[in-house]
Design a protein around this motif. Sequence first.
Motif, PDB file in Angstrom:
ATOM      1  N   PHE A  35       0.887  -1.160   0.000  1.00 15.59           N
ATOM      2  CA  PHE A  35       0.000   0.000   0.000  1.00 15.59           C
ATOM      3  C   PHE A  35       0.925   1.210   0.000  1.00 15.59           C
ATOM      4  N   VAL A  36       0.943   1.950  -1.101  1.00 12.38           N
ATOM      5  CA  VAL A  36       1.894   3.043  -1.277  1.00 12.38           C
ATOM      6  C   VAL A  36       1.208   4.390  -1.087  1.00 12.38           C
TER       7      VAL A  36
ATOM      8  N   GLU B  61     -11.196  -7.650  -2.550  1.00 17.13           N
ATOM      9  CA  GLU B  61     -10.957  -8.830  -1.718  1.00 17.13           C
ATOM     10  C   GLU B  61     -10.115  -8.499  -0.482  1.00 17.13           C
ATOM     11  N   LEU B  62      -9.058  -7.708  -0.671  1.00 19.18           N
ATOM     12  CA  LEU B  62      -8.143  -7.395   0.428  1.00 19.18           C
ATOM     13  C   LEU B  62      -8.650  -6.285   1.337  1.00 19.18           C
ATOM     14  N   LEU B  63      -9.266  -5.249   0.717  1.00 17.41           N
ATOM     15  CA  LEU B  63      -9.620  -4.062   1.500  1.00 17.41           C
ATOM     16  C   LEU B  63     -11.105  -3.703   1.462  1.00 17.41           C
ATOM     17  N   GLY B  64     -11.886  -4.416   0.654  1.00 21.03           N
ATOM     18  CA  GLY B  64     -13.316  -4.090   0.566  1.00 21.03           C
ATOM     19  C   GLY B  64     -13.563  -2.769  -0.135  1.00 21.03           C
ATOM     20  N   LEU B  65     -12.613  -2.373  -0.998  1.00 12.49           N
ATOM     21  CA  LEU B  65     -12.707  -1.066  -1.661  1.00 12.49           C
ATOM     22  C   LEU B  65     -12.980  -1.189  -3.153  1.00 12.49           C
ATOM     23  N   GLU B  66     -13.517  -0.079  -3.694  1.00 10.38           N
ATOM     24  CA  GLU B  66     -13.706   0.006  -5.134  1.00 10.38           C
ATOM     25  C   GLU B  66     -12.736   1.036  -5.677  1.00 10.38           C
TER      26      GLU B  66
ATOM     27  N   PRO C   8      -5.885   4.142   3.133  1.00  6.72           N
ATOM     28  CA  PRO C   8      -5.314   3.299   4.181  1.00  6.72           C
ATOM     29  C   PRO C   8      -6.280   3.098   5.344  1.00  6.72           C
ATOM     30  N   LEU C   9      -7.366   3.869   5.363  1.00  8.31           N
ATOM     31  CA  LEU C   9      -8.345   3.729   6.451  1.00  8.31           C
ATOM     32  C   LEU C   9      -9.136   2.422   6.308  1.00  8.31           C
ATOM     33  N   ALA C  10      -8.923   1.709   5.193  1.00 10.26           N
ATOM     34  CA  ALA C  10      -9.564   0.403   4.999  1.00 10.26           C
ATOM     35  C   ALA C  10      -8.643  -0.734   5.426  1.00 10.26           C
ATOM     36  N   LEU C  11      -7.443  -0.414   5.903  1.00 10.26           N
ATOM     37  CA  LEU C  11      -6.490  -1.467   6.274  1.00 10.26           C
ATOM     38  C   LEU C  11      -6.991  -2.444   7.344  1.00 10.26           C
ATOM     39  N   PRO C  12      -7.956  -2.067   8.207  1.00  9.95           N
ATOM     40  CA  PRO C  12      -8.502  -3.072   9.132  1.00  9.95           C
ATOM     41  C   PRO C  12      -9.073  -4.298   8.396  1.00  9.95           C
ATOM     42  N   HIS C  13      -9.436  -4.135   7.116  1.00  3.66           N
ATOM     43  CA  HIS C  13      -9.963  -5.259   6.332  1.00  3.66           C
ATOM     44  C   HIS C  13      -8.891  -6.288   5.997  1.00  3.66           C
ATOM     45  N   ASP C  14      -7.639  -5.855   6.020  1.00  2.00           N
ATOM     46  CA  ASP C  14      -6.529  -6.770   5.712  1.00  2.00           C
ATOM     47  C   ASP C  14      -6.208  -7.563   6.979  1.00  2.00           C
ATOM     48  N   THR C  15      -7.144  -8.423   7.365  1.00  2.73           N
ATOM     49  CA  THR C  15      -7.029  -9.146   8.638  1.00  2.73           C
ATOM     50  C   THR C  15      -5.848 -10.111   8.661  1.00  2.73           C
ATOM     51  N   GLU C  16      -5.433 -10.578   7.492  1.00  2.00           N
ATOM     52  CA  GLU C  16      -4.295 -11.502   7.449  1.00  2.00           C
ATOM     53  C   GLU C  16      -2.975 -10.775   7.265  1.00  2.00           C
ATOM     54  N   ARG C  17      -3.032  -9.450   7.290  1.00  3.72           N
ATOM     55  CA  ARG C  17      -1.829  -8.618   7.166  1.00  3.72           C
ATOM     56  C   ARG C  17      -0.973  -9.017   5.970  1.00  3.72           C
ATOM     57  N   GLN C  18      -1.616  -9.017   4.812  1.00  6.71           N
ATOM     58  CA  GLN C  18      -0.899  -9.373   3.583  1.00  6.71           C
ATOM     59  C   GLN C  18      -0.243  -8.158   2.932  1.00  6.71           C
ATOM     60  N   ILE C  19      -0.585  -6.977   3.439  1.00  8.72           N
ATOM     61  CA  ILE C  19      -0.146  -5.742   2.781  1.00  8.72           C
ATOM     62  C   ILE C  19       0.936  -5.052   3.607  1.00  8.72           C
ATOM     63  N   THR C  20       2.016  -4.642   2.918  1.00  8.84           N
ATOM     64  CA  THR C  20       3.063  -3.824   3.549  1.00  8.84           C
ATOM     65  C   THR C  20       2.755  -2.367   3.223  1.00  8.84           C
ATOM     66  N   VAL C  21       2.752  -1.506   4.230  1.00  7.90           N
ATOM     67  CA  VAL C  21       2.471  -0.088   4.009  1.00  7.90           C
ATOM     68  C   VAL C  21       3.790   0.643   3.763  1.00  7.90           C
ATOM     69  N   ILE C  22       3.845   1.354   2.640  1.00  9.22           N
ATOM     70  CA  ILE C  22       5.030   2.120   2.250  1.00  9.22           C
ATOM     71  C   ILE C  22       4.644   3.600   2.236  1.00  9.22           C
ATOM     72  N   ILE C  23       5.358   4.407   3.002  1.00  5.78           N
ATOM     73  CA  ILE C  23       5.070   5.846   3.049  1.00  5.78           C
ATOM     74  C   ILE C  23       6.284   6.597   2.506  1.00  5.78           C
TER      75      ILE C  23
END
Length: 168
Positions: free
Chosen positions: A58-59, A91-96, A102-117
């Motif tokens: 997630f960039v 599938e990962l974030l419930g977003l369109e 990034p406020l949808a990151l709670p949806h990534d319950t399996e923590r498959q996403i690395t956040v890059i800032i």
Amino acid sequence: MGKATDTEVYQLLEKWQIPYERVDHQAVYTVAEIDFSIDGSDVKNLLMKSKKTKNYYFVICPGKKQLDIKGLAKALGERHLSFASEAELFELLGLERGSVTPLALPHDTERQITVIIDETIDQTKKIGFHPNTNTATLVIAFSDFRKFLANLAIEPKYLSIPAKQREA
């Protein structure tokens, strides 16, 4: 988990005592369409994936930055990065498309996403994100955004994200 909603964002921000300012606006799908200004950093949010390793990133980078995707892949030790598909985004974030936040990151319950800032984002300023819908932007202090990630046990990576060199 299904579609990400703005209600869940407001509930979490309240629970974690994160203050925000809400700006309602017409639906926007790209940074270029934004015709309002916020008191803070203008950023774009992208969900990228690597073909080979199946890693998701997630960039978050400045809105005006033209991302050098090859350079970013190299910085992350990946051979190739591309944008996640709409199906993966949902599938990962419930977003369109157009509501990437990034406020949808709670949806990534399996923590498959690395956040890059991007380290060029001014962390003393506020930052604006969609509350899972592209008809509003929530402006929060960068320190509160860090608190939001910490509450999810997400440790973001700060990188100097390469920009495309403009051809003369």
